[in-house]
Design an enzyme around this catalytic site. Structure first.
Site, PDB file in Angstrom:
ATOM      1  N   SER A 248       0.856  -1.187   0.000  1.00 56.19           N
ATOM      2  CA  SER A 248       0.000   0.000   0.000  1.00 56.19           C
ATOM      3  C   SER A 248       0.889   1.232   0.000  1.00 56.19           C
ATOM      4  CB  SER A 248      -0.884   0.008   1.249  1.00 56.19           C
ATOM      5  OG  SER A 248      -0.084   0.339   2.370  1.00 56.19           O
ATOM      6  N   LYS A 249       0.246   2.387  -0.021  1.00 55.16           N
ATOM      7  CA  LYS A 249       0.975   3.657  -0.051  1.00 55.16           C
ATOM      8  C   LYS A 249       2.023   3.752   1.068  1.00 55.16           C
ATOM      9  CE  LYS A 249      -0.961   6.667  -3.091  1.00 55.16           C
ATOM     10  NZ  LYS A 249      -1.932   5.820  -3.729  1.00 55.16           N
ATOM     11  N   ARG A 250       1.722   3.105   2.185  1.00 46.42           N
ATOM     12  CA  ARG A 250       2.661   3.132   3.322  1.00 46.42           C
ATOM     13  C   ARG A 250       4.046   2.662   2.907  1.00 46.42           C
ATOM     14  NH1 ARG A 250       2.404  -0.635   6.582  1.00 46.42           N
ATOM     15  NH2 ARG A 250       0.772  -1.782   5.493  1.00 46.42           N
ATOM     16  N   HIS A 251       4.082   1.782   1.913  1.00 43.39           N
ATOM     17  CA  HIS A 251       5.366   1.231   1.498  1.00 43.39           C
ATOM     18  C   HIS A 251       6.115   2.158   0.547  1.00 43.39           C
ATOM     19  CE1 HIS A 251       3.164  -2.443   2.747  1.00 43.39           C
ATOM     20  NE2 HIS A 251       4.345  -2.765   3.212  1.00 43.39           N
ATOM     21  N   GLY A 252       5.561   3.324   0.286  1.00 43.03           N
ATOM     22  CA  GLY A 252       6.236   4.255  -0.634  1.00 43.03           C
ATOM     23  C   GLY A 252       5.583   4.197  -1.992  1.00 43.03           C
TER      24      GLY A 252
END
Ligand code: GLU
Length: 481
Positions: A248-252
């Protein structure tokens, strides 16, 4: 290969509600490779029936992302929004054959049902209330203009289908409620549209993400009710971040365009994406487009989730960068260099920039690395790396060593790699110190860092004036310390 005497025909069917992300791109890559391997067709279908969430900009982003990856599609793009009457006709056919029915349940009733379902079953499950309404009741509701939707009748039994990745799968129909196929505004739901399109476009293999696995039995029921041949399915594994959580976006970066702007090469990205859940069956990892096409098959798709390993992507990108000629790399790097106003790139000759590329090429993981690590080709360092300073800007007579180095370089008539090297080594001898005691401090003065390509070549490329100025700056800096 023919599939039941039909030419392989697959599709990528994104909903244009967001950018082309890594998961979607991987699905596209698998479909494209499969089509190209079998000399079949790869169709692009935009699933834009959710008008409130679909966005033209995102359609363009999907085209751009596929184009960047080099995934060309066959025939015209199919837009579901332009085919509504087709879905409506087949919906009518399902009603006429007794496989579907109008449902007039109010929002309140459904909300109440949802609440009690959530307690009992954990999720909404329609209770077939409108399945057996009498003709009279139906007419009465029609007269009152009560909004209606169409539901598909799911009869008890088992639904079985074959999946190329998961094998034969059986679902109990008791777990499937009478799902909606047409909304009150006559817009089909995903299930109806997808089945009609896949049939109409003669799709032989449906290759898509595992998240659709639970949708498939519903779609198989639709195929059966319409007397259509069920295509082959291949549900490909989820992609997880390196922390084993869903990507997800959390991973960049997660959208394909992010990777483009971070300086990944499309060839490397294509190679990397194709190995997310598939392998050629040997340990080979670097496979160009042609090798991927030749080797791709559904048998070697893994059931287990794939891990998106950014370190591996960077490594793969570096492999591809090292294969690109300096001339091509120059073209690719120019847009990145131009974004850096402080580099004043127009002041530098093509030859100079190409030499700097040649020197750094083997160290680049991404194109942006060049801009980040090679800034000293265009700009004086405005700070000196702390670790480098601690390690090499110390010891006796540091300032003198730098001043002597500067004078030696300033006095050189011929400013070339060889003469530079000779003069610095002679100076070291003269001062009775190891050459490293000059080389390392000079490097920090010129680049701000402890690592750089060969220092003598670098001095020659930067030129006398720049080197003298930067050595002066370093001396000033050290005097103030
Ligand atoms: N539109 C769906 C999605 O974006 C894909 C549907 C399918 O492949 O069947 O997830």
């Amino acid at each position: 290969m023919l599939f039941e005497n039909k030419k392989v025909q697959v599709r990528f069917a994104p909903s244009p509600t967001g950018y082309l992300h890594v998961g979607g791109a991987r699905t596209a890559v698998f479909n494209w490779l499969f089509a190209r391997h079998h000399n079949g067709k790869f169709l692009l279908r935009i699933e834009d029936t959710d008008f409130s969430r679909s966005d033209k900009k995102m359609v363009q982003a999907i085209f751009d992302g596929l184009g960047w990856l080099g995934l060309d599609w066959d025939d015209d793009v199919i837009f579901q929004s332009e085919r509504l009457s087709l879905y409506q006709n087949f919906c009518q056919q399902l009603i006429d054959s007794g496989n579907a029915y109008y449902c007039y349940c109010s929002q309140e009733r459904l909300t109440g049902l949802r609440q009690s379902n959530e307690k009992d079953r954990g999720a909404f499950f329609y209770d077939t209330f409108c399945r057996n309404l009498s003709e009279e009741k139906k007419q009465e509701l029609e007269k009152q203009n009560i909004p209606r939707i169409v539901r598909f009748k799911v009869d008890p039994g088992k639904t079985v289908f074959k999946d190329e990745v998961h094998g034969s799968l059986t679902f109990d129909n008791n777990e499937i409620d009478d799902f909606v196929i047409l909304r009150s505004d006559n817009i089909p739901t995903y299930h109806l549209a997808v089945v009609v399109d896949d049939f109409d476009k003669k799709i032989t293999h449906v290759i898509r993400g595992d998240d659709h696995l639970t949708n498939t039995p519903k779609q198989v029921l639709l195929y059966q009710a319409l007397n259509w041949t069920v295509p082959m399915f291949a549900h490909v594994p989820l992609i997880l971040g390196s922390d084993k959580k869903r990507l997800s976006k959390r991973h960049g970066a997660t959208s394909v365009s992010d990777f483009e702007s971070q300086g990944y090469l499309p060839e490397a990205m294509l190679n990397f994406l194709s190995l997310l859940g598939w392998s050629p069956g040997n340990n080979q990892e670097v496979l160009d487009k042609q090798a991927l096409i030749e080797n791709f098959d559904l048998q070697n798709i893994n059931k287990n989730p794939a891990i998106f390993d950014e370190t591996k992507l960077a490594w793969m990108n570096s492999q591809y960068i090292s294969e690109v000629s300096v001339d091509d790399l120059y073209e690719k790097l120019l847009p990145f260099l131009k974004t850096k106003e402080e580099f004043n790139i127009n002041n530098y000759s093509e030859k100079y920039i190409k030499t700097s590329i040649e020197m750094l090429k083997s160290r680049l993981r991404t194109l942006t690395d060049f801009v980040e690590y090679g800034y000293y080709f265009f700009k004086d360092p405005d700070e000196y790396e702390e670790k480098a300073v601690k390690k090499h800007w110390r010891g006796e007579n540091l300032i003198e060593r730098l001043i002597e180095s500067k004078s030696t370089l300033a006095n050189l008539k011929e400013f070339e790699e060889e003469s530079i090297e000779n003069s610095i080594r002679q100076l070291a001898e003269h001062l009775n110190i190891g050459a490293g005691k000059l080389i390392h401090p000079i490097r920090i003065a010129l680049t701000g860092a402890a690592v750089s390509p060969g220092i003598f070549e670098l001095i020659a490329v930067l030129g006398k004036d720049v080197c003298v100025k930067r050595l002066d700056n370093a001396v000033e800096f050290l005097k103030k310390k």
